[in-house]
Design a protein around this motif. Structure first.
Motif, PDB file in Angstrom:
ATOM      1  N   ILE A  68      -1.882  -4.741  -3.161  1.00 42.07           N
ATOM      2  CA  ILE A  68      -1.005  -5.905  -2.963  1.00 42.07           C
ATOM      3  C   ILE A  68      -1.840  -7.155  -2.734  1.00 42.07           C
ATOM      4  CG2 ILE A  68       0.751  -6.911  -1.460  1.00 42.07           C
ATOM      5  CD1 ILE A  68       1.787  -4.093  -0.951  1.00 42.07           C
ATOM      6  N   GLN A 109      -1.850 -10.688  -4.839  1.00 40.62           N
ATOM      7  CA  GLN A 109      -1.631 -11.986  -4.212  1.00 40.62           C
ATOM      8  C   GLN A 109      -2.745 -12.977  -4.535  1.00 40.62           C
ATOM      9  OE1 GLN A 109       1.232 -12.813  -2.125  1.00 40.62           O
ATOM     10  NE2 GLN A 109       1.867 -10.998  -3.235  1.00 40.62           N
ATOM     11  N   THR A 156       4.064  -9.400 -10.603  1.00 40.20           N
ATOM     12  CA  THR A 156       3.515  -8.776  -9.391  1.00 40.20           C
ATOM     13  C   THR A 156       4.421  -7.609  -9.003  1.00 40.20           C
ATOM     14  OG1 THR A 156       4.719 -10.389  -8.038  1.00 40.20           O
ATOM     15  CG2 THR A 156       2.423 -10.889  -8.575  1.00 40.20           C
ATOM     16  N   THR A 176       4.040  -5.967  -5.442  1.00 42.75           N
ATOM     17  CA  THR A 176       4.604  -6.803  -4.385  1.00 42.75           C
ATOM     18  C   THR A 176       6.124  -6.684  -4.360  1.00 42.75           C
ATOM     19  OG1 THR A 176       2.766  -8.359  -4.664  1.00 42.75           O
ATOM     20  CG2 THR A 176       4.680  -9.135  -3.452  1.00 42.75           C
ATOM     21  N   SER A 177       6.747  -6.657  -5.525  1.00 37.67           N
ATOM     22  CA  SER A 177       8.200  -6.468  -5.597  1.00 37.67           C
ATOM     23  C   SER A 177       8.602  -5.129  -4.992  1.00 37.67           C
ATOM     24  CB  SER A 177       8.675  -6.548  -7.053  1.00 37.67           C
ATOM     25  OG  SER A 177       8.332  -7.777  -7.639  1.00 37.67           O
ATOM     26  N   ALA A 197       6.936  -3.433  -2.786  1.00 42.31           N
ATOM     27  CA  ALA A 197       6.682  -3.474  -1.340  1.00 42.31           C
ATOM     28  C   ALA A 197       7.830  -4.155  -0.600  1.00 42.31           C
ATOM     29  CB  ALA A 197       5.366  -4.200  -1.072  1.00 42.31           C
ATOM     30  N   VAL A 198       8.308  -5.272  -1.133  1.00 38.22           N
ATOM     31  CA  VAL A 198       9.439  -5.960  -0.505  1.00 38.22           C
ATOM     32  C   VAL A 198      10.689  -5.090  -0.559  1.00 38.22           C
ATOM     33  CG1 VAL A 198      10.961  -7.965  -0.708  1.00 38.22           C
ATOM     34  CG2 VAL A 198       8.496  -8.246  -0.993  1.00 38.22           C
ATOM     35  N   LEU A 241       4.426  -4.072   5.162  1.00 37.86           N
ATOM     36  CA  LEU A 241       4.189  -4.491   3.784  1.00 37.86           C
ATOM     37  C   LEU A 241       4.584  -5.939   3.550  1.00 37.86           C
ATOM     38  CD1 LEU A 241       5.407  -1.359   1.769  1.00 37.86           C
ATOM     39  CD2 LEU A 241       3.061  -2.044   2.251  1.00 37.86           C
ATOM     40  N   ARG A 242       5.585  -6.428   4.272  1.00 34.58           N
ATOM     41  CA  ARG A 242       6.050  -7.794   4.053  1.00 34.58           C
ATOM     42  C   ARG A 242       5.032  -8.827   4.544  1.00 34.58           C
ATOM     43  NH1 ARG A 242      10.901 -10.220   2.883  1.00 34.58           N
ATOM     44  NH2 ARG A 242      11.943  -8.209   2.790  1.00 34.58           N
ATOM     45  N   CYS A 292       1.957  -9.170   3.896  1.00 37.92           N
ATOM     46  CA  CYS A 292       1.032  -9.621   2.846  1.00 37.92           C
ATOM     47  C   CYS A 292       1.744  -9.776   1.507  1.00 37.92           C
ATOM     48  CB  CYS A 292      -0.123  -8.635   2.703  1.00 37.92           C
ATOM     49  SG  CYS A 292       0.383  -6.938   2.344  1.00 37.92           S
ATOM     50  N   SER A 293       3.064  -9.868   1.508  1.00 36.45           N
ATOM     51  CA  SER A 293       3.836  -9.887   0.255  1.00 36.45           C
ATOM     52  C   SER A 293       4.598 -11.204   0.135  1.00 36.45           C
ATOM     53  CB  SER A 293       4.815  -8.704   0.207  1.00 36.45           C
ATOM     54  OG  SER A 293       4.138  -7.484   0.357  1.00 36.45           O
ATOM     55  N   LEU A 295       6.491 -13.630  -2.540  1.00 32.53           N
ATOM     56  CA  LEU A 295       7.162 -13.269  -3.780  1.00 32.53           C
ATOM     57  C   LEU A 295       8.107 -14.381  -4.215  1.00 32.53           C
ATOM     58  CD1 LEU A 295       7.579 -10.788  -5.729  1.00 32.53           C
ATOM     59  CD2 LEU A 295       9.496 -10.141  -4.280  1.00 32.53           C
TER      60      LEU A 295
END
Length: 497
Positions: free
Chosen positions: A367, A371, A378, A381-382, A384-385, A423-424, A426-427, A429
């Protein structure tokens, strides 16, 4: 001294070197000491040219590291300058020298001076790959590239060809080293690895080398290497299987990027399906319905409503517990792809996700790579969110465990929930364009439907187990018998009358 005289007191001189164009500023000693100090700092700064704007190796921001530093900092081996010299990593420095000695022994025709001369030419391009200035002089930087590059190449070769190696034979060291090699802060440019490997293999199997002739094991291993590219060996080491890369080897930035290319599917595969129930009436009268909808959409009031509806995509969806209460069921996806997420007729299909100790730092660094890279998509990242939305507490983890979606190998469900909540951090988006935006809209729309809520409550309260179904059917039968008895009572009354 007036302002014009102060400005004219600066004598600019430009010196050209092989490394980079650098502007040195000579400062009038009578000038303001503070300005003189600042200008001297600028003069010492390694000025980057336009060709070095695309840095590939970054340091993870400190506020992201606060969740858990072990996700981003190596524990066994230091690669590159960002963690070089740390005390707990010094034990592996001796192994780097051993690997270099093995490479020099395997191909004695390639001398140490040839490796150093080659890396000297690549020093400046390698320095430009790092976002921050590397505080190492030329000799230290080249030595670091040589030792770290030889460590990676020789460790991968020994692992692939089962060469006796104490590091590979210790069971816990291989996964730890593999995890360290896949950290964003623990990288050297991939073209350094390719150059060292290419020079090492440039004269492999030459019969004029007596030392190679006298050692059949070295000759056999080097013959195997000639039919495998460095990328093939590293991919087999990282993913322990055959993977098809969707990128040219010349475009690989570093090991983490190579692992990312193996992990992430092509853009065409990032199309999550989201279908709704289609009723027979809509099938029979599809053309009439479409024309009617188009006529409505052209009216101003409906046009404004449509614009408002498509203005913003939802940034969150309910967690697994709330989705279950809204009537959505979870099913394990058939494919092994991590991005095979779909929503169809109230069923949310999710891929199998094994969660263990080594999974967490790898996901976090992948991730982090997304970034820091200028990528069109990405997907990780999607995802992870999405997982952060789905899992809030240990109850959500238990729901997905029972469906076979998550295999939790951590201490308990609370620790698993904590990881997904992190996870959020470092995410970052774009919620309007990410590849799960359509799925977010459909899930949110399904949950906001009152009919779906009533239907889910009915099934939850009256059809959740066999005894509830029997009780419900018994109540229906009793109600029907009561109605029938009432009808016969009325009919008998009229007959008597």
């Amino acid at each position: 001294m007036n302002k014009v005289q102060q400005l004219s007191s600066f004598a600019y001189r430009k010196r050209h070197s092989k490394m980079t164009d650098h502007v040195s500023i000579q400062i009038d000693p009578n000038f303001d000491p503070l300005a003189s100090s600042i200008m001297q700092k600028i003069d010492r700064l390694h000025i980057r040219g336009e060709e070095s704007l695309n840095c590939t190796i970054f340091r993870v921001p400190s506020h992201i590291k606060e969740c858990n530093k072990t996700y981003y900092e190596p524990r066994m081996v230091s690669i590159g300058p960002l963690h070089r010299g740390k005390v707990h990593l010094e034990s592996m420095e001796e192994q780097k020298l051993r690997y270099l000695h093995q490479m020099l022994t395997e191909n004695p025709e390639i001398t140490m001076q040839q490796y150093l001369a080659m890396l000297k030419k690549l020093e400046e391009p390698a320095r430009r790959c790092y976002f921050e200035s590397v505080n190492l002089n030329s000799n230290e930087f080249i030595e670091m590239l040589l030792l770290d590059g030889c460590f990676i190449i020789k460790h991968v070769m020994n692992w692939n060809f089962n060469v006796p190696d104490i590091v590979c034979e210790v069971s816990w060291s291989v996964p730890l080293i593999k995890t360290d090699l896949l950290m964003l802060e623990n990288q050297i440019p991939f073209f350094i690895l390719q150059s060292i490997y290419g020079l090492h293999m440039s004269r492999s199997g030459n019969p004029s080398s007596s030392s190679t002739q006298n050692n059949p094991n070295i000759q056999n291993n080097r013959t195997k290497c000639t039919i495998h590219s460095l990328v093939d060996l590293i991919v087999k080491f990282l993913v322990s299987g055959e993977e098809t890369l969707l990128i040219e080897s010349s475009k690989i930035l570093h090991l983490l990027h190579l692992f990312y290319c193996c992990y992430i599917p092509s853009r065409d595969q990032l199309t999550p399906t989201s279908r709704k129930i289609c009723f027979p009436l809509e099938i029979l009268q599809v053309r009439r319905i479409k024309s009617y909808i188009n006529s409505l959409s052209n009216r101003p009031i409906f046009r404004n409503l449509n614009q408002r509806a498509h203005m913003h995509a939802p940034r969150m969806i309910p967690c697994a517990t709330e989705l279950q209460e809204a009537g959505i069921t979870f099913k394990k996806a058939r494919t092994a792809s991590l991005f095979d997420v779909s929503f169809t007729n109230g069923v949310l299909h999710m891929p199998y996700f094994p969660l263990e100790e080594v999974t967490r730092p790898r996901i976090m660094n992948l991730i982090a790579f997304e970034q820091t890279s200028c990528l069109e998509e990405t997907p990780l990242t999607s995802y992870a969110v999405f997982m952060d939305c789905i899992i809030n507490t240990s109850r959500d983890v238990i729901i997905l465990q029972r469906k076979g979606i998550i295999e939790n190998k951590l201490s308990d469900e609370a620790e698993a929930a904590l990881f997904f909540n992190q996870l959020r951090y470092c995410s970052y988006l774009d919620y309007e364009t990410h590849y799960l935006a359509g799925l977010f809209k459909d899930v949110k729309k399904y949950c906001d439907s009152k009919w779906q809520k009533y239907r889910a409550r009915l099934f939850r309260d009256y059809f959740s187990n066999p005894w509830s179904i029997i009780s419900f059917l018994g109540a229906i039968i009793l109600l029907v018998l009561t109605v029938v008895q009432s009808i016969f009572t009325v009919l008998s009354f009229y007959e008597i009358s």
